[in-house]
Design a protein around this motif. Structure first.
Motif, PDB file in Angstrom:
ATOM      1  N   ALA A   1       0.830  -1.204   0.000  1.00  0.00           N
ATOM      2  CA  ALA A   1       0.000   0.000   0.000  1.00  0.00           C
ATOM      3  C   ALA A   1       0.866   1.256   0.000  1.00  0.00           C
ATOM      4  CB  ALA A   1      -0.930  -0.001   1.215  1.00  0.00           C
ATOM      5  N   ILE A   2       1.968   1.235   0.755  1.00  0.00           N
ATOM      6  CA  ILE A   2       2.865   2.389   0.806  1.00  0.00           C
ATOM      7  C   ILE A   2       3.494   2.638  -0.565  1.00  0.00           C
ATOM      8  CG2 ILE A   2       5.030   3.250   1.794  1.00  0.00           C
ATOM      9  CD1 ILE A   2       4.277   1.753   4.366  1.00  0.00           C
ATOM     10  N   VAL A   3       3.867   1.568  -1.248  1.00  0.00           N
ATOM     11  CA  VAL A   3       4.437   1.708  -2.592  1.00  0.00           C
ATOM     12  C   VAL A   3       3.429   2.368  -3.530  1.00  0.00           C
ATOM     13  CG1 VAL A   3       5.332   0.452  -4.590  1.00  0.00           C
ATOM     14  CG2 VAL A   3       5.976  -0.261  -2.285  1.00  0.00           C
ATOM     15  N   VAL A   4       2.171   1.960  -3.404  1.00  0.00           N
ATOM     16  CA  VAL A   4       1.114   2.534  -4.238  1.00  0.00           C
ATOM     17  C   VAL A   4       0.957   4.031  -3.961  1.00  0.00           C
ATOM     18  CG1 VAL A   4      -1.373   2.507  -4.686  1.00  0.00           C
ATOM     19  CG2 VAL A   4      -0.126   0.353  -4.514  1.00  0.00           C
ATOM     20  N   VAL A   5       1.071   4.434  -2.694  1.00  0.00           N
ATOM     21  CA  VAL A   5       0.958   5.853  -2.334  1.00  0.00           C
ATOM     22  C   VAL A   5       2.070   6.673  -2.987  1.00  0.00           C
ATOM     23  CG1 VAL A   5       1.138   7.504  -0.442  1.00  0.00           C
ATOM     24  CG2 VAL A   5      -0.233   5.454  -0.154  1.00  0.00           C
ATOM     25  N   ILE A   6       3.298   6.148  -2.936  1.00  0.00           N
ATOM     26  CA  ILE A   6       4.428   6.857  -3.545  1.00  0.00           C
ATOM     27  C   ILE A   6       4.196   7.030  -5.050  1.00  0.00           C
ATOM     28  CG2 ILE A   6       6.897   6.731  -4.046  1.00  0.00           C
ATOM     29  CD1 ILE A   6       7.206   5.225  -1.389  1.00  0.00           C
ATOM     30  N   GLY A   7       3.665   5.999  -5.682  1.00  0.00           N
ATOM     31  CA  GLY A   7       3.348   6.104  -7.103  1.00  0.00           C
ATOM     32  C   GLY A   7       2.296   7.164  -7.369  1.00  0.00           C
ATOM     33  N   GLY A   8       1.315   7.275  -6.467  1.00  0.00           N
ATOM     34  CA  GLY A   8       0.286   8.296  -6.615  1.00  0.00           C
ATOM     35  C   GLY A   8       0.851   9.696  -6.529  1.00  0.00           C
ATOM     36  N   TRP A   9       1.810   9.901  -5.610  1.00  0.00           N
ATOM     37  CA  TRP A   9       2.452  11.216  -5.510  1.00  0.00           C
ATOM     38  C   TRP A   9       3.169  11.570  -6.814  1.00  0.00           C
ATOM     39  CZ3 TRP A   9       7.649  12.339  -6.079  1.00  0.00           C
ATOM     40  CH2 TRP A   9       8.023  13.663  -5.794  1.00  0.00           C
ATOM     41  N   GLY A  10       3.896  10.612  -7.379  1.00  0.00           N
ATOM     42  CA  GLY A  10       4.616  10.854  -8.626  1.00  0.00           C
ATOM     43  C   GLY A  10       3.685  11.204  -9.766  1.00  0.00           C
TER      44      GLY A  10
END
Length: 342
Positions: A201-210
Motif C-alpha cells: 500500500a505504501i508503494v502505491v501511495v508513492i506512485g500516486g504522488w509521482g
C-alpha cells in the motif's frame, strides 16, 4: 525535482513507471487479500470493499491531496471523480476476462449492491455541495463532514445487518463466496500477510504522488485541460489497481471480490473529494469545480446506476458477451472522454 515542474519526457516516464509498479503490486494484493478475507471471516465482499478499496484508493488519495495543496482544485476534483468513472469501467474488463457467462450473472452479493447504493449517495451529496452556498468551517466545507459520516454510517449498516433481506437466485454458474480449502500462504501468519499488504500500500501511495506531480507538469506544458488530464490520464492510473485487481480476482475465481474491489474502491474514492477539500487552502474544493468536473460527477452517477442495474438483472449472455451494462458503460465513458477532449 520535488517542487519544480518536470519536463514532458520525465512526466511521461513517471506516468508509465507508476502504472507498471501499480500493476505488479495489485496482482500480489489479490492473493494476499483473498487469503486474508478467508482467515478473518469477513468475506470477499466486505473485505474487498473496505480494505481492498482503501489500498487501491491510496494512490488516488495521494494524487488528489497533492494537486489540491498545489492550488489546482479542478485537477484534484477531476482525478477523484474521473477515477470513479474509469474504475467502473474495470467491471467491463473483468467481465471480458470471465468468458463463461457475464460476471454479474455469476457473482451474487447483497453487499455489493449496498455499496453501489452508498456510492450514489456520496456522489449525490458531493453535487449538492457544489450547488450549496460557499461556506467553510476551518477551511473545510460542511459537506465534507457529511460525506464522511454517510460513509461510516453506511459501512456500519452493511456490516451489522443481521441477515440478508434479499438474496440472489443461485444458478449453476454462480460462484459463492466460500473460504478456499487450500491456503496458498499456509506457512505464513496472518500478521506477516497483513504487513506485506500494508507495505504494498505504501508503494502505491508513492506512485500516486509521482503521478500527481507529473500531471501538474503535463497541464503546464501542453494545451490539455485540467479536466481531461485529471479525469483521463490521472484517472486512468488511479483506476489501474481496481482494474488489475478485478481481472486477477476473476482469474482466481474470486468473482465477488472482483466486483467488491471496484465498487468499494469507488466509494472510498468519493471521499477523495473530502481529502482534497481539506488540502485545498483556497476555500471549498466543491466550489472550485467547473463544468467539466460537474459533468464528470453526473457521468459517474449514471455509470454507477447502470452497473447496479446489471447486478440486479444478472443477464446470462448479453450484448457482445458483455451484457447490456458492460456495453453501455463503455459507450458512456467513451462519450465522456470525447466531450472532455473537445
Amino acid at each position: 525535482m520535488v517542487t519544480q515542474l518536470w519536463p514532458l519526457w520525465l512526466a511521461v516516464v513517471v506516468f508509465l513507471t507508476a502504472g507498471a509498479i501499480t500493476v505488479v503490486c495489485s496482482i500480489r494484493l489479490v492473493s494476499l487479500g483473498d487469503t486474508l478475507a478467508d482467515r478473518t471471516g469477513w468475506g470477499e465482499a466486505f473485505f474487498g470493499a473496505v480494505f481492498f478499496g482503501l489500498v487501491t484508493s491510496l494512490s488516488g488519495i495521494a494524487m488528489t491531496a497533492v494537486t489540491a495543496a498545489a492550488d489546482s482544485p479542478q485537477l484534484a476534483y477531476s482525478n477523484a471523480v474521473g477515477g470513479i468513472a474509469v474504475q467502473t469501467l474495470a467491471i467491463v474488463a473483468a467481465d471480458a476476462a470471465y468468458r463463461r457467462v457475464n460476471l454479474e450473472y455469476a457473482a451474487a452479493s447483497e453487499q455489493n449492491l449496498l455499496f453501489g447504493c452508498l456510492l450514489i449517495v456520496l456522489l449525490s451529496t458531493a453535487l449538492l455541495g457544489s450547488f450549496s452556498p460557499e461556506v467553510t468551517v476551518f477551511g473545510v466545507h460542511p459537506v465534507s463532514r457529511i460525506m464522511v459520516a454517510l460513509y461510516l454510517g453506511g459501512l456500519k449498516l452493511i456490516h451489522d445487518r443481521e441477515g440478508p433481506m434479499w438474496t440472489a437466485v443461485i444458478t449453476r454458474e454462480t460462484r459463492l463466496d466460500r473460504p478456499e480449502e487450500f491456503d496458498p500462504f499456509g506457512a505464513r501468519s496472518s500478521k506477516l500477510l497483513a504487513a506485506e499488504f500494508a507495505a504494498l500500500a505504501i508503494v502505491v501511495v508513492i506512485g500516486g504522488w509521482g503521478v500527481a506531480r507529473a500531471a501538474e507538469s503535463v497541464v503546464e506544458v501542453t494545451a490539455l485541460s485540467e479536466g481531461f488530464v485529471g479525469a483521463v490520464l490521472m484517472g486512468g492510473i488511479n483506476a489501474l489497481p481496481e482494474t488489475v485487481t478485478a481481472i486477477t480476482a476473476v482469474r482466481r475465481g474470486a468473482l465477488t471480490l472482483a466486483v467488491a474491489a471496484v465498487i468499494g474502491g469507488n466509494s472510498l474514492d468519493a471521499l477523495n473529494l473530502v481529502v482534497g477539500d481539506v488540502a485545498f487552502r483556497g476555500g471549498s474544493l466543491f466550489h472550485g469545480a467547473g463544468e467539466d468536473q460537474l459533468f464528470l460527477t453526473t457521468a459517474a452517477l449514471l455509470m454507477t446506476a447502470v452497473l447496479l442495474g446489471g447486478l440486479l438483472l444478472r443477464q446470462r449472455l448479453g450484448w457482445l458477451r458483455l451484457g447490456f451494462d458492460g456495453v453501455l458503460l463503455a459507450a458512456i465513458y467513451g462519450g465522456v472522454v470525447i466531450t472532455l477532449l473537445y
